[in-house]
Design a protein around this motif. Structure first.
Motif, PDB file in Angstrom:
ATOM      1  N   LEU A  34      -2.693 -23.331  -4.176  1.00  0.00           N
ATOM      2  CA  LEU A  34      -1.938 -22.876  -3.010  1.00  0.00           C
ATOM      3  C   LEU A  34      -0.640 -22.201  -3.430  1.00  0.00           C
ATOM      4  N   SER A  35       0.081 -22.851  -4.367  1.00  0.00           N
ATOM      5  CA  SER A  35       1.367 -22.260  -4.735  1.00  0.00           C
ATOM      6  C   SER A  35       1.194 -20.997  -5.563  1.00  0.00           C
ATOM      7  N   LEU A  36       0.131 -20.961  -6.384  1.00  0.00           N
ATOM      8  CA  LEU A  36      -0.103 -19.730  -7.150  1.00  0.00           C
ATOM      9  C   LEU A  36      -0.400 -18.577  -6.202  1.00  0.00           C
ATOM     10  N   MET A  38       0.571 -18.376  -3.126  1.00  0.00           N
ATOM     11  CA  MET A  38       1.814 -18.030  -2.430  1.00  0.00           C
ATOM     12  C   MET A  38       2.713 -17.171  -3.299  1.00  0.00           C
ATOM     13  N   MET A  39       2.795 -17.541  -4.595  1.00  0.00           N
ATOM     14  CA  MET A  39       3.639 -16.758  -5.490  1.00  0.00           C
ATOM     15  C   MET A  39       3.143 -15.321  -5.584  1.00  0.00           C
ATOM     16  N   ASP A  42       3.868 -13.593  -2.332  1.00  0.00           N
ATOM     17  CA  ASP A  42       5.297 -13.350  -2.151  1.00  0.00           C
ATOM     18  C   ASP A  42       5.784 -12.235  -3.066  1.00  0.00           C
ATOM     19  N   ALA A  43       5.216 -12.191  -4.276  1.00  0.00           N
ATOM     20  CA  ALA A  43       5.689 -11.189  -5.228  1.00  0.00           C
ATOM     21  C   ALA A  43       5.152  -9.802  -4.897  1.00  0.00           C
ATOM     22  N   LEU A  48       5.069 -12.871   3.610  1.00  0.00           N
ATOM     23  CA  LEU A  48       5.756 -14.153   3.725  1.00  0.00           C
ATOM     24  C   LEU A  48       7.214 -14.025   4.156  1.00  0.00           C
ATOM     25  N   VAL A  51       7.764 -15.851   7.320  1.00  0.00           N
ATOM     26  CA  VAL A  51       7.818 -17.301   7.131  1.00  0.00           C
ATOM     27  C   VAL A  51       9.194 -17.717   6.635  1.00  0.00           C
ATOM     28  N   ARG A  52       9.688 -16.958   5.679  1.00  0.00           N
ATOM     29  CA  ARG A  52      11.025 -17.206   5.148  1.00  0.00           C
ATOM     30  C   ARG A  52      12.071 -17.184   6.257  1.00  0.00           C
ATOM     31  N   PHE A  55      11.837 -20.350   8.399  1.00  0.00           N
ATOM     32  CA  PHE A  55      12.345 -21.514   7.695  1.00  0.00           C
ATOM     33  C   PHE A  55      13.858 -21.447   7.565  1.00  0.00           C
ATOM     34  N   ARG A 176      18.448  -9.352   0.962  1.00  0.00           N
ATOM     35  CA  ARG A 176      17.583 -10.118   1.853  1.00  0.00           C
ATOM     36  C   ARG A 176      18.404 -10.536   3.063  1.00  0.00           C
TER      37      ARG A 176
ATOM     38  N   TRP B  57       5.136 -31.464  -3.287  1.00  0.00           N
ATOM     39  CA  TRP B  57       4.908 -30.016  -3.249  1.00  0.00           C
ATOM     40  C   TRP B  57       5.731 -29.393  -2.123  1.00  0.00           C
ATOM     41  N   LEU B  65      12.640 -22.170  -0.633  1.00  0.00           N
ATOM     42  CA  LEU B  65      13.179 -21.481   0.532  1.00  0.00           C
ATOM     43  C   LEU B  65      14.693 -21.511   0.525  1.00  0.00           C
ATOM     44  N   LEU B  70      11.256 -17.076  -5.722  1.00  0.00           N
ATOM     45  CA  LEU B  70       9.865 -16.733  -5.434  1.00  0.00           C
ATOM     46  C   LEU B  70       9.182 -17.928  -4.766  1.00  0.00           C
ATOM     47  N   LEU B  71       8.564 -17.681  -3.620  1.00  0.00           N
ATOM     48  CA  LEU B  71       7.995 -18.775  -2.838  1.00  0.00           C
ATOM     49  C   LEU B  71       6.846 -19.415  -3.604  1.00  0.00           C
ATOM     50  N   GLY B  72       6.979 -20.696  -3.887  1.00  0.00           N
ATOM     51  CA  GLY B  72       5.877 -21.406  -4.525  1.00  0.00           C
ATOM     52  C   GLY B  72       6.144 -21.804  -5.954  1.00  0.00           C
ATOM     53  N   LEU B  76       5.057 -25.388  -7.219  1.00  0.00           N
ATOM     54  CA  LEU B  76       4.061 -25.564  -8.289  1.00  0.00           C
ATOM     55  C   LEU B  76       4.558 -26.551  -9.345  1.00  0.00           C
TER      56      LEU B  76
END
Lengths: 369, 158
Positions: A34-36, A38-39, A42-43, A48, A51-52, A55, A176, B57, B65, B70-72, B76
């Motif tokens: 999931l995080s990979l 997302m990364m 995001d990159a 995303l 979403v940012r 949050f 940003r 996680w 955030l 970088l998100l995640g 990770l």
């Protein structure tokens, strides 16, 4: 023996396969994937950012709570500023105001004269950047990146890409934007480059941040280039983001090595990001961004600097008195719709009145952003 | 010992987040511990029935955030660190104090190292030695967690 219900269900004592659900390893695999993903998203993509935003809005109350003690400390500090200090400051400020007023009177005349000359020569009107006063909330939380957070966001019509300056020079660029805050990447960040010009001889170049060392690097200049330690670097204005003539850095070191055709030029930023609480966020002048020629907008460096000063004064007046007799919100924008060829032909003429040494402008310089 | 209330767990998470969001200044950034990591690791070992890898996680995601990175990436590394803690959870609660210190120190180091690795992959620059400082402050915070919420609970002898 009678046992309480909580003792019977004490989870610590139950066997692992009853309480834990999925095995830790499968959980790990799931969350890693999931995080990979997302990364990667995001990159590479922009999905995303929304979403940012959500949050960030949700975290804003917590952020306010977190920075409250700091704010109190600052207020208490302000409250106990000594009487002597206040008198001294007041005296200094009054003197400064006197000097500035004298300069302003001259400026108004020169301004009018300049505008008149420009109309006569059918040149571009100088860009008067609109500016918003922002307050530095804190330095970035990530020690890797040179980012500061300002207390102005999309609610205050801040957009990414705007230039941020303080009274001494360029601080950085908005990268940003959140609803109530925005992040400024400093010019010393590796990712940021800024088109500059040496004030002494108008030589153009691009300065790159060097990461965390609080210095700027000017690569790709030959060893024979006319640059000295102590030279002041100002923005050249050819990118359409930074108005021309803002102070950026001072050259501190020039290294020439035998094996490289390029000189290693190190400079130190002028703007004191760590010292100031208030910065100005300049509005990006409207220009057809798709046309690269339009970015080489010919303008007078000195004049633009003066106009920036004017707008700074205006903004400060607006903030102080909330009365604005000549609003900065309606700059005479003549530059937006003009075809590039007229700009190019107009340039040598428009450069005549105050700045005869300006060399012809190369259209654009390759730029990393 | 009574099981930890979920509200306690959630409250500490919130407090950790507030500390994470505190505007740390220059010197503060260097010594700032990874609040959420330490708090979550403590609960992971103390109360695995509340805090699982998913929660850790999520805490990492909050860090991402709040730092604007970088998100995640923190998510990770937090998840991997949590996994390394969780697989030895039943042994760790039996460890004595110094063995436990050594192991959590290893875990904090792993997290830092993984973040560094990710940053280097993304084209970051090698930081100086102060980068390892937070591992020590992590351990200090860990000790505070032990003081406030008690030593890790050993299972009762059956």
């Amino acid at each position: 023996m009678l046992k309480g219900i909580h003792q019977q269900l004490d989870p610590q004592e139950s066997p692992a396969f009853f309480i834990q659900g999925p095995k830790p390893f499968s959980r790990l695999m799931f969350f890693c994937t999931l995080s990979l993903v997302m990364m990667a998203v995001d990159a590479r993509f922009d999905y995303l950012s929304q979403v940012r935003q959500w949050f960030s809005t949700a975290l804003h109350p917590l952020e306010v709570i977190a920075s409250a003690p700091n704010e109190w400390g600052r207020n208490i500090n302000t409250y106990f500023t000594s009487h002597n200090q206040l008198i001294q400051d007041n005296f200094k400020l009054k003197q400064q105001a006197l000097i500035d007023h004298a300069a302003l009177q001259r400026l108004a005349t020169v301004d009018a004269e300049n505008a008149h000359l420009r109309t006569l020569l059918a040149g571009d009107a100088p860009i008067i950047p609109e500016a918003t006063l922002g307050e530095v909330m804190h330095m970035g939380r990530d020690p890797f990146s040179n980012i500061i957070t300002l207390n102005r966001g999309s609610h205050h019509h801040i957009t990414p890409g705007q230039a941020v300056v303080d009274e001494q020079g360029v601080v950085g660029q908005i990268t940003r934007v959140y609803p109530f805050t925005s992040e400024v990447t400093l010019i010393t960040d590796k990712k940021l480059s800024i088109p500059i010009q040496i004030e002494r001889n108008q030589l153009r170049a691009i300065a790159f941040g060097e990461g965390k060392r609080n210095t700027l690097d000017i690569p790709y200049l030959p060893t024979s280039v006319d640059i000295k330690v102590g030279d002041k670097l100002v923005t050249s204005g050819i990118d359409g983001v930074y108005p021309a003539g803002l102070a950026v850095a001072i050259v501190t070191q020039i290294k020439q090595s035998q094996d490289s055709p390029f000189a290693k030029i190190i400079s130190r930023p002028i703007a004191g990001v760590n010292n100031h609480k208030h910065v100005l966020i300049l509005k990006v002048p409207d220009s057809p961004a798709t046309n690269p020629m339009s970015e080489s907008r010919p303008m007078l460096q000195r004049n633009n600097a003066q106009h920036l000063d004017q707008s700074v004064v205006d903004v400060l007046q607006k903030n102080n008195a909330l009365v604005d007799p000549n609003p900065v919100t309606t700059p005479p924008v003549l530059d937006a719709g003009q075809p590039p060829d007229t700009e190019m032909t107009a340039q040598p003429d428009s450069a005549v009145p105050t700045d005869p040494v300006a060399p012809p402008t190369p259209p654009t310089t390759p730029e990393r952003r | 010992m009574k099981p930890v209330k979920f509200s306690t767990f959630f409250f500490t998470l919130l407090v950790g987040l507030i500390f994470q969001l505190y505007p740390w200044s220059n010197a503060g950034i260097i010594v700032r511990p990874d609040f959420l990591l330490v708090i979550m690791l403590y609960w992971l070992l103390q109360a695995p029935y509340h805090c699982n890898i998913g929660w850790v996680w999520f805490a990492g995601l909050l860090v991402d955030l709040s730092t604007g990175s970088l998100l995640g990436q923190h998510a990770l590394t937090f998840a991997i660190t949590a996994f390394l803690g969780l697989i030895y959870q039943r042994r760790l609660v039996l460890f004595n104090r110094w063995q436990l210190y050594l192991y959590v120190l290893f875990l904090f180091g792993v997290e830092r190292g993984l973040i560094l690795l990710l940053k280097l992959f993304a084209g970051g620059e090698l930081p100086d030695w102060t980068y390892a400082f937070p591992i020590v402050s992590d351990l200090i915070l860990w000790q505070f967690m032990i003081i406030w919420f008690g030593e890790l609970t050993r299972p009762k002898k059956l």
